[in-house]
Scaffold this active site. Sequence first.
Site, PDB file in Angstrom:
ATOM      1  CG  HIS A  25      78.760 -21.501  42.845  1.00  0.00           C
ATOM      2  ND1 HIS A  25      79.674 -22.299  42.191  1.00  0.00           N
ATOM      3  CD2 HIS A  25      79.277 -20.237  42.811  1.00  0.00           C
ATOM      4  CE1 HIS A  25      80.675 -21.561  41.750  1.00  0.00           C
ATOM      5  NE2 HIS A  25      80.462 -20.299  42.115  1.00  0.00           N
ATOM      6  CD  GLU A  26      76.656 -28.962  43.163  1.00  0.00           C
ATOM      7  OE1 GLU A  26      77.558 -29.720  42.754  1.00  0.00           O
ATOM      8  OE2 GLU A  26      76.121 -29.103  44.270  1.00  0.00           O
ATOM      9  CG  HIS A  28      82.667 -22.258  45.413  1.00  0.00           C
ATOM     10  ND1 HIS A  28      81.551 -21.464  45.315  1.00  0.00           N
ATOM     11  CD2 HIS A  28      83.732 -21.450  45.158  1.00  0.00           C
ATOM     12  CE1 HIS A  28      81.922 -20.226  45.028  1.00  0.00           C
ATOM     13  NE2 HIS A  28      83.231 -20.185  44.915  1.00  0.00           N
ATOM     14  CD  GLN A  52      90.945 -11.959  45.179  1.00  0.00           C
ATOM     15  OE1 GLN A  52      91.638 -12.578  45.959  1.00  0.00           O
ATOM     16  NE2 GLN A  52      90.160 -12.571  44.295  1.00  0.00           N
TER      17      GLN A  52
HETATM   18  P1  AMP Z   1      85.785 -17.731  44.126  1.00  0.00           P
HETATM   19  O1  AMP Z   1      85.011 -17.997  45.384  1.00  0.00           O
HETATM   20  O2  AMP Z   1      84.982 -17.151  43.025  1.00  0.00           O
HETATM   21  O3  AMP Z   1      87.084 -17.019  44.392  1.00  0.00           O
HETATM   22  O4  AMP Z   1      86.212 -19.157  43.593  1.00  0.00           O
HETATM   23  C1  AMP Z   1      86.895 -20.083  44.402  1.00  0.00           C
HETATM   24  C2  AMP Z   1      87.368 -21.227  43.544  1.00  0.00           C
HETATM   25  O5  AMP Z   1      86.246 -21.853  42.924  1.00  0.00           O
HETATM   26  C3  AMP Z   1      88.299 -20.772  42.416  1.00  0.00           C
HETATM   27  O6  AMP Z   1      89.325 -21.734  42.257  1.00  0.00           O
HETATM   28  C4  AMP Z   1      87.372 -20.739  41.232  1.00  0.00           C
HETATM   29  O7  AMP Z   1      88.029 -20.941  40.008  1.00  0.00           O
HETATM   30  C5  AMP Z   1      86.465 -21.908  41.529  1.00  0.00           C
HETATM   31  N1  AMP Z   1      85.200 -21.797  40.795  1.00  0.00           N
HETATM   32  C6  AMP Z   1      84.354 -20.744  40.781  1.00  0.00           C
HETATM   33  N2  AMP Z   1      83.320 -20.978  39.945  1.00  0.00           N
HETATM   34  C7  AMP Z   1      83.528 -22.195  39.401  1.00  0.00           C
HETATM   35  C8  AMP Z   1      82.832 -23.006  38.452  1.00  0.00           C
HETATM   36  N3  AMP Z   1      81.697 -22.595  37.877  1.00  0.00           N
HETATM   37  N4  AMP Z   1      83.348 -24.213  38.130  1.00  0.00           N
HETATM   38  C9  AMP Z   1      84.509 -24.633  38.687  1.00  0.00           C
HETATM   39  N5  AMP Z   1      85.213 -23.924  39.590  1.00  0.00           N
HETATM   40  C10 AMP Z   1      84.738 -22.719  39.949  1.00  0.00           C
END
Ligand code: AMP
Length: 273
Positions: A25-26, A28, A52
């Site tokens: 999403h935005e 990422h 995890q």
């Molecule tokens: P995930 O795919 O949920 O493991 O997230 C991958 C990376 O994207 C991690 O560093 C998250 O902290 C970051 N991330 C996820 N959601 C957001 C968001 N809404 N705003 C900023 N970074 C995000």
Amino acid sequence: MQAHSRNFRKSGLTIAFVPTMGFLHEGHLSLMRLGRSLADCLVVSIFVNPTQFGPGEDFESYPRNTEQDRKKVKKEGADILFLPDAAELYPEGFETFVRLDNLPNKLCGLSRPQHFQGVTTIVAKLFNLVQPNVAIFGKKDYQQWIIIRRMVRDLNMDIEVVGGPIVREPDGLAMSSRNSYLEKDQRSKALCLYHALSAGSKAVTAGERNSDTIKQEVIRSISAHEGVNIEYVVLCDPETLENVNQINRPVLMALAVKVGKTRLIDNMLLTPP
Ligand code: AMP
């Protein structure tokens, strides 16, 4: 992956790395843009890391859409999309883990005891594979960001860890792959996290200095929603994550809330004027 990185580095190019679990999403994409601006090459990984997830958590049902993700990553101009394979990353006989002593024993770590060991282990492995100069993490997962920075310092990894700001939906809900689990009425209830953080921030701006007063108000406002259960409301030091009673410097307010079966987290820095 290592051969690619070696070639980049041999050519004098720097590498930015954005690790993700996909269903992009935005939030990422904002990290990818940040990465792009900080180095010559951008590597994005997608890996839903089994170590995890705890027993009974959503590893199996975690949302996945590799084809759509591929397009998004390409559009952001990434040089490499790295899609490692679980059997390759955790072959039979795998027995080495990276574990921190203290930072995981707070906030999310209390209800997810193995989670951060899984995170630090996979991130250390990905760092060894991608060999980045800079790695970008979102402050949405604030504790994760702090833990990765600690690991990099403690293990002398030659990597700069950068935190990207939380990206929100127009109404304030922090973007998350897990938001896709929310049904319509849950989606509107999920806004209570952002509303609670905003109310906390406003209270501090208006002069409130007592953490407990803010916590009680947050618990009252969130508990008013049916089917919404608070896991924690914490006001803590943004570096050590230790609880803070008096707000006389910037304090991190962090929340974990279950909306139905969906566990959501969010946070905000409360800064007294
Ligand atoms: P995930 O795919 O949920 O493991 O997230 C991958 C990376 O994207 C991690 O560093 C998250 O902290 C970051 N991330 C996820 N959601 C957001 C968001 N809404 N705003 C900023 N970074 C995000």
